[in-house]
Design an enzyme around this catalytic site. Structure first.
Site, PDB file in Angstrom:
ATOM      1  N   LEU A 112     -14.329   6.271  -4.729  1.00 36.91           N
ATOM      2  CA  LEU A 112     -12.963   5.847  -4.468  1.00 36.91           C
ATOM      3  C   LEU A 112     -12.561   4.606  -5.261  1.00 36.91           C
ATOM      4  O   LEU A 112     -13.294   3.619  -5.295  1.00 36.91           O
ATOM      5  CB  LEU A 112     -12.824   5.556  -2.970  1.00 36.91           C
ATOM      6  CG  LEU A 112     -11.404   5.212  -2.516  1.00 36.91           C
ATOM      7  CD1 LEU A 112     -10.505   6.425  -2.657  1.00 36.91           C
ATOM      8  CD2 LEU A 112     -11.431   4.737  -1.078  1.00 36.91           C
ATOM      9  N   GLN A 169      -7.120  15.319   3.152  1.00 41.68           N
ATOM     10  CA  GLN A 169      -6.494  14.493   2.112  1.00 41.68           C
ATOM     11  C   GLN A 169      -7.333  14.398   0.839  1.00 41.68           C
ATOM     12  O   GLN A 169      -8.521  14.096   0.902  1.00 41.68           O
ATOM     13  CB  GLN A 169      -6.276  13.085   2.659  1.00 41.68           C
ATOM     14  CG  GLN A 169      -5.640  12.142   1.655  1.00 41.68           C
ATOM     15  CD  GLN A 169      -5.169  10.865   2.331  1.00 41.68           C
ATOM     16  OE1 GLN A 169      -5.963   9.978   2.609  1.00 41.68           O
ATOM     17  NE2 GLN A 169      -3.885  10.783   2.620  1.00 41.68           N
ATOM     18  N   ASP A 211     -20.649  16.710  11.697  1.00 41.09           N
ATOM     19  CA  ASP A 211     -21.556  17.110  12.783  1.00 41.09           C
ATOM     20  C   ASP A 211     -20.850  17.205  14.146  1.00 41.09           C
ATOM     21  O   ASP A 211     -21.006  18.199  14.857  1.00 41.09           O
ATOM     22  CB  ASP A 211     -22.721  16.114  12.910  1.00 41.09           C
ATOM     23  CG  ASP A 211     -23.468  15.930  11.593  1.00 41.09           C
ATOM     24  OD1 ASP A 211     -23.251  16.736  10.669  1.00 41.09           O
ATOM     25  OD2 ASP A 211     -24.252  14.973  11.495  1.00 41.09           O
ATOM     26  N   ARG A 267      -2.338  11.366   5.793  1.00 40.35           N
ATOM     27  CA  ARG A 267      -2.538  10.016   6.310  1.00 40.35           C
ATOM     28  C   ARG A 267      -2.073   8.976   5.299  1.00 40.35           C
ATOM     29  O   ARG A 267      -2.320   9.111   4.113  1.00 40.35           O
ATOM     30  CB  ARG A 267      -4.022   9.790   6.618  1.00 40.35           C
ATOM     31  CG  ARG A 267      -4.331   8.369   7.039  1.00 40.35           C
ATOM     32  CD  ARG A 267      -5.755   8.192   7.496  1.00 40.35           C
ATOM     33  NE  ARG A 267      -6.740   8.268   6.436  1.00 40.35           N
ATOM     34  CZ  ARG A 267      -6.953   7.318   5.518  1.00 40.35           C
ATOM     35  NH1 ARG A 267      -6.211   6.220   5.504  1.00 40.35           N
ATOM     36  NH2 ARG A 267      -7.899   7.456   4.597  1.00 40.35           N
ATOM     37  N   GLU A 282      -6.231   2.327  -3.407  1.00 42.30           N
ATOM     38  CA  GLU A 282      -4.805   2.220  -3.659  1.00 42.30           C
ATOM     39  C   GLU A 282      -4.391   0.764  -3.880  1.00 42.30           C
ATOM     40  O   GLU A 282      -3.347   0.498  -4.463  1.00 42.30           O
ATOM     41  CB  GLU A 282      -4.114   2.711  -2.383  1.00 42.30           C
ATOM     42  CG  GLU A 282      -2.904   3.526  -2.554  1.00 42.30           C
ATOM     43  CD  GLU A 282      -2.701   4.323  -1.271  1.00 42.30           C
ATOM     44  OE1 GLU A 282      -3.441   5.299  -1.068  1.00 42.30           O
ATOM     45  OE2 GLU A 282      -1.818   3.967  -0.490  1.00 42.30           O
ATOM     46  N   HIS A 323     -11.125  13.215   0.409  1.00 47.69           N
ATOM     47  CA  HIS A 323     -11.239  11.874   0.963  1.00 47.69           C
ATOM     48  C   HIS A 323     -11.227  11.804   2.480  1.00 47.69           C
ATOM     49  O   HIS A 323     -12.047  11.107   3.070  1.00 47.69           O
ATOM     50  CB  HIS A 323     -10.107  11.028   0.390  1.00 47.69           C
ATOM     51  CG  HIS A 323     -10.133   9.585   0.802  1.00 47.69           C
ATOM     52  ND1 HIS A 323     -11.221   8.789   0.549  1.00 47.69           N
ATOM     53  CD2 HIS A 323      -9.224   8.801   1.428  1.00 47.69           C
ATOM     54  CE1 HIS A 323     -10.983   7.561   1.013  1.00 47.69           C
ATOM     55  NE2 HIS A 323      -9.783   7.547   1.569  1.00 47.69           N
ATOM     56  N   PHE A 355       0.851  -1.186   0.000  1.00 45.49           N
ATOM     57  CA  PHE A 355       0.000   0.000   0.000  1.00 45.49           C
ATOM     58  C   PHE A 355       0.887   1.235   0.000  1.00 45.49           C
ATOM     59  O   PHE A 355       2.048   1.169   0.395  1.00 45.49           O
ATOM     60  CB  PHE A 355      -0.899  -0.011   1.241  1.00 45.49           C
ATOM     61  CG  PHE A 355      -2.359   0.134   0.919  1.00 45.49           C
ATOM     62  CD1 PHE A 355      -3.083  -0.931   0.435  1.00 45.49           C
ATOM     63  CD2 PHE A 355      -3.004   1.352   1.096  1.00 45.49           C
ATOM     64  CE1 PHE A 355      -4.429  -0.803   0.133  1.00 45.49           C
ATOM     65  CE2 PHE A 355      -4.362   1.494   0.801  1.00 45.49           C
ATOM     66  CZ  PHE A 355      -5.071   0.421   0.323  1.00 45.49           C
ATOM     67  N   LEU A 392      -8.251   2.878   9.243  1.00 40.64           N
ATOM     68  CA  LEU A 392      -8.867   1.730   9.928  1.00 40.64           C
ATOM     69  C   LEU A 392      -8.078   1.380  11.187  1.00 40.64           C
ATOM     70  O   LEU A 392      -8.662   1.026  12.214  1.00 40.64           O
ATOM     71  CB  LEU A 392      -8.977   0.541   8.972  1.00 40.64           C
ATOM     72  CG  LEU A 392      -9.912   0.775   7.768  1.00 40.64           C
ATOM     73  CD1 LEU A 392      -9.886  -0.407   6.806  1.00 40.64           C
ATOM     74  CD2 LEU A 392     -11.340   1.041   8.223  1.00 40.64           C
ATOM     75  N   ARG A 409      -0.385   9.530  -0.781  1.00 46.85           N
ATOM     76  CA  ARG A 409      -1.498  10.116  -1.539  1.00 46.85           C
ATOM     77  C   ARG A 409      -1.295  11.588  -1.865  1.00 46.85           C
ATOM     78  O   ARG A 409      -1.618  12.040  -2.963  1.00 46.85           O
ATOM     79  CB  ARG A 409      -2.788   9.945  -0.743  1.00 46.85           C
ATOM     80  CG  ARG A 409      -3.188   8.493  -0.671  1.00 46.85           C
ATOM     81  CD  ARG A 409      -4.332   8.249   0.271  1.00 46.85           C
ATOM     82  NE  ARG A 409      -4.656   6.826   0.282  1.00 46.85           N
ATOM     83  CZ  ARG A 409      -5.557   6.273   1.073  1.00 46.85           C
ATOM     84  NH1 ARG A 409      -6.226   7.023   1.932  1.00 46.85           N
ATOM     85  NH2 ARG A 409      -5.794   4.984   1.016  1.00 46.85           N
ATOM     86  N   HIS A 414      -7.534  12.050  -2.234  1.00 44.47           N
ATOM     87  CA  HIS A 414      -7.077  10.743  -2.727  1.00 44.47           C
ATOM     88  C   HIS A 414      -6.912  10.856  -4.238  1.00 44.47           C
ATOM     89  O   HIS A 414      -7.805  11.351  -4.923  1.00 44.47           O
ATOM     90  CB  HIS A 414      -8.118   9.686  -2.362  1.00 44.47           C
ATOM     91  CG  HIS A 414      -7.636   8.278  -2.531  1.00 44.47           C
ATOM     92  ND1 HIS A 414      -7.283   7.756  -3.753  1.00 44.47           N
ATOM     93  CD2 HIS A 414      -7.436   7.287  -1.634  1.00 44.47           C
ATOM     94  CE1 HIS A 414      -6.889   6.496  -3.592  1.00 44.47           C
ATOM     95  NE2 HIS A 414      -6.969   6.191  -2.315  1.00 44.47           N
TER      96      HIS A 414
END
Lengths: 236, 597
Positions: B249, B237, B218, B412, B252, B370, B117, B418, B283, B239
């Site tokens: 999306l 970011q 929010d 990031r 990657e 993104h 990645f 995640l 990215r 992407h």
């Protein structure tokens, strides 16, 4: 191109019965039906109520009937419909609350009834790492892991229309996902649940669910595999 | 009081971070989740390519390498203590997910499969490393499903389709949350000792975005209006591979599996910008390269897009040129069937929305808004910190995309969102429960729903001269054109003026639907107000930061400036203006150096 968009409307605070509003609009053939509904909200009538979030077919919010068939509104393009009149209506078999929003309560209740979580009380591997599972074992149930709980299948099922206590295709798909997972130990419990009167035997293999699934899950086949497991007592 | 509830811990948001927080908090404290969507609709489910953890299942890897890659990816703006904590925890977090039943793709020997990645490397060779643990190209979906399943098993209490609208704070402590039940329009007061905000990001302020409609910031806007600063909001970011015009999306992982980016001249342009890892650069680097290629006239047909080519012919040709091998040392070669099996959902998106088969034709892509690196400032336990001294606000926690720990700094790395929501979701839940057990309820303010009713009344009683939809359109195009991949003093100044104009016009909006049941017009107009607040904070923070770092690229200040700008922005929303302050970056082992790939 110009389309005539007919949208089911019902406001429980004002209306005695539903009506259809018609909007004539110029759209791109590549527009999603969801885009059309958003144009209605932006430029014609902001009070139109629907659920939507990801807008590309993975969150499952915007299942609805389009020209009589269940789709995700974000996954069906105008050009796919081959029609210049597009009629959008809420899912069948669940109570309409407002416009295109239905009561999802019974759907999620059915889902929860099949114990949709991994059941395995055996000790974890001593090294603390992952349980092993071969690619073949993983592929055995991979297809039913794709379910996004949109309800397109369950609300296209004639048996569900007839009796909403029937757990419905989506719940069986999610039971299948665990029954055929080599790491799970709860198959017997789930098969017992699905062997009851409101379980898999209500399925009359109409194939509506398979046709309605926006994730291309072969639902009727998954249900057949569960039926077979009940009959044979074997999970293969 | 009607519609009154009392919990030790209230979690706002039902995505990955919120569900993790709820699961861990509920072990010892009475906990409930408030979510504006059914939890399984949350945007965590849209994450595709994987979750990063140095399991080393296919080749040597170490958490220290993951840590360094994340620090470098952050352009040295990430806090290194928090990053190290996250990358160490990541390994156990992935095993925990597997133990919960997550159906990871598997290696031949039955372990969790891993793929390369962007920005994840072997720190010795500098080459891409297989660190991203994946479930085909629907890893986020499987994480969200698995966590929701576990919440059912553990009988977590959910208030589904409840929109949180305010956090109550009294005498410097959290007192609860006010939410509206969408199905009835009724306001509910949740008194709570601890509140975990896990409401996700705010990418819906940009015209082209991969983000869900629900991503309207929010939680960040709610706390900003209550006087809590937001951190590093200028870092958002883009992407590089969103589907042209739609922004959907394209993970990657497509490049991880060997896909190559081409410009309008058919050149593999990333060779020029990242000679060592090329298409798998971070990215921000790839999105900037696309912008520079566009400026040089090298985009496709002058239409500001590029091609992402994952046809087997192209993959195999460049795998051979790059000398790429499989774990067993054999040359990396793929068939169309293998590609489809690795990226089935991407294949489906391409067929549905573009009418093309990605194993036969290249995918037209452009940068798409993104991910928010910035957000509610927290420490590594998820505790919200409210000033440059990192003073904790007792009882308030934040986790996931809405939070800024900061582990992502200025940019990031893919897969780390995640990791972030699993690790910090868990720890914020644990901390919140621990705090709640030792704390009393803070008395509610006299009129707990007063501020929410005031906001709703304003939306119902405007002059009606302006339409929310039009203001939203103008906001999105302004942000995309002027506060996008590249920024300038002039553009940002212009954007500030435009946002102020839109904010003034927003006060003239009137919601026509006076109903209570699923009044989506009211909710979505309120959400637009949140975006207008966050757009102001974002643009003001960006205007002030006179350097280029990670995702914040200034044409007029093209270099990173560690002397003046190696620091986090803190921005307080004060009516129509923004007050700024700064706090130092935590640097432990890695001194900032030049960032090349």
């Amino acid at each position: 191109m110009q389309v005539k968009l007919r949208v089911f409307r019902f406001d429980p605070e004002k209306d005695q019965k539903p009506r259809y509003d018609t909007f004539i609009m110029n759209v791109d053939p590549n527009d999603r039906v969801l885009d059309l509904l958003e144009y209605v909200k932006a430029d014609f009538d902001p009070s139109l109520a629907l659920r939507r979030s990801c807008a590309h077919g993975v969150c499952g919010s915007d299942a609805m009937r389009v020209n009589g068939r269940n789709y995700l509104a974000c996954k069906v393009l105008v050009k796919n419909l081959n029609a210049d009149t597009i009629t959008v209506e809420p899912l069948l078999g669940l109570r309409v609350i407002k416009d295109l929003i239905v009561d999802m309560g019974p759907f999620f209740e059915n889902y929860r009834s099949v114990l949709p979580y991994l059941i395995n009380d055996e000790p974890l591997p001593a090294d603390g790492k992952e349980r092993l599972q071969t690619p073949e074992q993983q592929m055995r149930f991979e297809e039913t892991t794709k379910c996004i709980l949109c309800a397109a299948c369950t609300t296209s099922c004639p048996s569900f229309w007839a009796d909403d206590r029937y757990v419905g295709p989506a719940a069986i798909v999610n039971a299948h996902r665990f029954i055929f997972d080599s790491r799970d130990r709860g198959a017997e419990k789930r098969l017992n649940i699905l062997n009851e009167q409101i379980g898999v035997w209500r399925c009359r293999t109409a194939f509506n669910c398979t046709e309605a699934c926006p994730r291309d899950i072969h639902i009727t086949q998954a249900i057949a595999e569960v039926k077979k497991a009940i009959i044979t007592g074997k999970v293969e | 009081m009607e519609n009154f509830h009392q919990y030790d811990v209230i979690v706002v948001g039902g995505g990955g971070a919120g569900l993790m927080a709820a699961m861990y908090a509920s072990r010892t404290a009475k906990t409930a989740v408030i979510s504006k969507l059914y939890p399984v609709r949350s945007h965590t489910g849209a994450a595709q390519g994987g979750i990063g953890a140095a399991l080393g299942n296919l080749e040597e890897d170490r958490p220290e390498w993951h840590t360094f890659d994340t620090v470098k990816g952050s352009d040295y703006l990430g806090d290194q203590d928090a990053i190290e904590f996250m990358c160490n925890e990541a390994v156990q977090a992935v095993y925990d997910l597997e133990h919960m039943g997550l159906p990871f793709s598997r290696t031949a020997d039955g372990r969790i499969a891993q793929r390369p990645f962007g920005g994840h490397t072997n720190n010795v060779t500098g080459k891409p490393v297989r660190r991203s643990c994946y479930a085909a190209d629907r890893t986020g979906h499987m994480i969200l499903q698995t966590l929701y399943q576990q919440c059912i098993k553990n009988q977590i209490v959910f208030y589904d389709e409840f929109q949180a609208m305010d956090v109550l704070i009294r005498d410097g402590k959290v007192a609860g949350v006010v939410a509206v039940e969408l199905a009835t329009g009724e306001l509910h007061v949740f008194q709570a000792k601890a509140v975990v905000i896990a409401t996700g990001g705010h990418g819906r302020m940009w015209e082209i975005t991969s983000n869900a409609y629900a991503y309207t910031g929010d939680g960040a806007a709610i706390v900003a209006r209550r006087g809590i600063p937001l951190e590093d909001m200028e870092f958002f970011q883009f992407h590089p591979t969103g589907i042209y015009k739609l922004g959907i999306l394209i993970t990657e992982a497509v490049r991880g599996e060997g896909g190559i980016l081409f410009n309008g001249k058919g050149e593999r342009f990333m060779e020029k910008y990242a000679p060592r890892i090329k298409d798998l650069a971070s990215r921000d680097v790839v999105s900037r390269a696309m912008y520079l290629e566009t400026r040089a006239g090298n985009d496709v047909n002058g239409q500001r897009f590029f091609y992402l080519d994952v046809t087997p012919e192209t993959v195999n040709k460049y795998a051979e040129l790059d000398g790429r091998t499989r774990p067993d040392g054999t040359p990396y070669r793929v068939t169309a069937e293998e590609i489809r099996s690795k990226i089935p959902d991407i294949t489906d998106f391409c067929v549905t929305y573009l009418g093309i088969d990605p194993t036969r034709e290249p995918i037209p892509v452009q940068p798409t808004a993104h991910y928010a690196m910035g957000g509610i400032p927290t420490n590594k336990f998820g505790e919200v910190v409210i000033d440059s001294q990192n003073t904790v606000l007792p009882g308030l926690y934040a986790a996931g995309e809405v939070a800024c720990v900061s582990v992502h700094g200025a940019n990031r790395l893919g897969t780390n969102s995640l990791v972030d929501l699993i690790v910090f979701g868990k720890h914020s839940g644990l901390r919140a429960a621990e705090y709640a057990l030792g704390a009393d309820f803070t008395p509610l303010p006299d009129d707990p729903t007063g501020y929410v009713r005031e906001q709703i009344d304003r939306l119902r009683t405007g002059s009606g001269k302006e339409r929310a939809a039009q203001i939203g359109r103008e906001l999105r195009s302004t942000m995309f054109d002027l506060v996008g991949v590249f920024r300038t003093e002039e553009g940002l100044t212009q954007a500030m003026e435009k946002i102020q104009e839109l904010r003034a016009r927003f006060r003239e909006v009137r919601v026509a639907d006076s109903g209570k049941v699923f009044n989506m017009e009211l909710m979505q107009t309120w959400e637009l107000g949140n975006l207008l607040d966050l757009a102001l904070v974002t643009t003001r923070s960006a205007l002030e930061r006179r350097e280029s770092r990670g995702a914040h690229a200034r044409d007029d200040f093209p270099a990173r400036d560690d002397v003046n700008w190696l620091k986090h922005t803190l921005a307080w929303l004060e009516g129509d203006s923004v007050k700024l302050d700064y706090k130092p970056v935590v640097i432990t082992r890695y001194q900032p150096k030049e960032r090349t790939y």
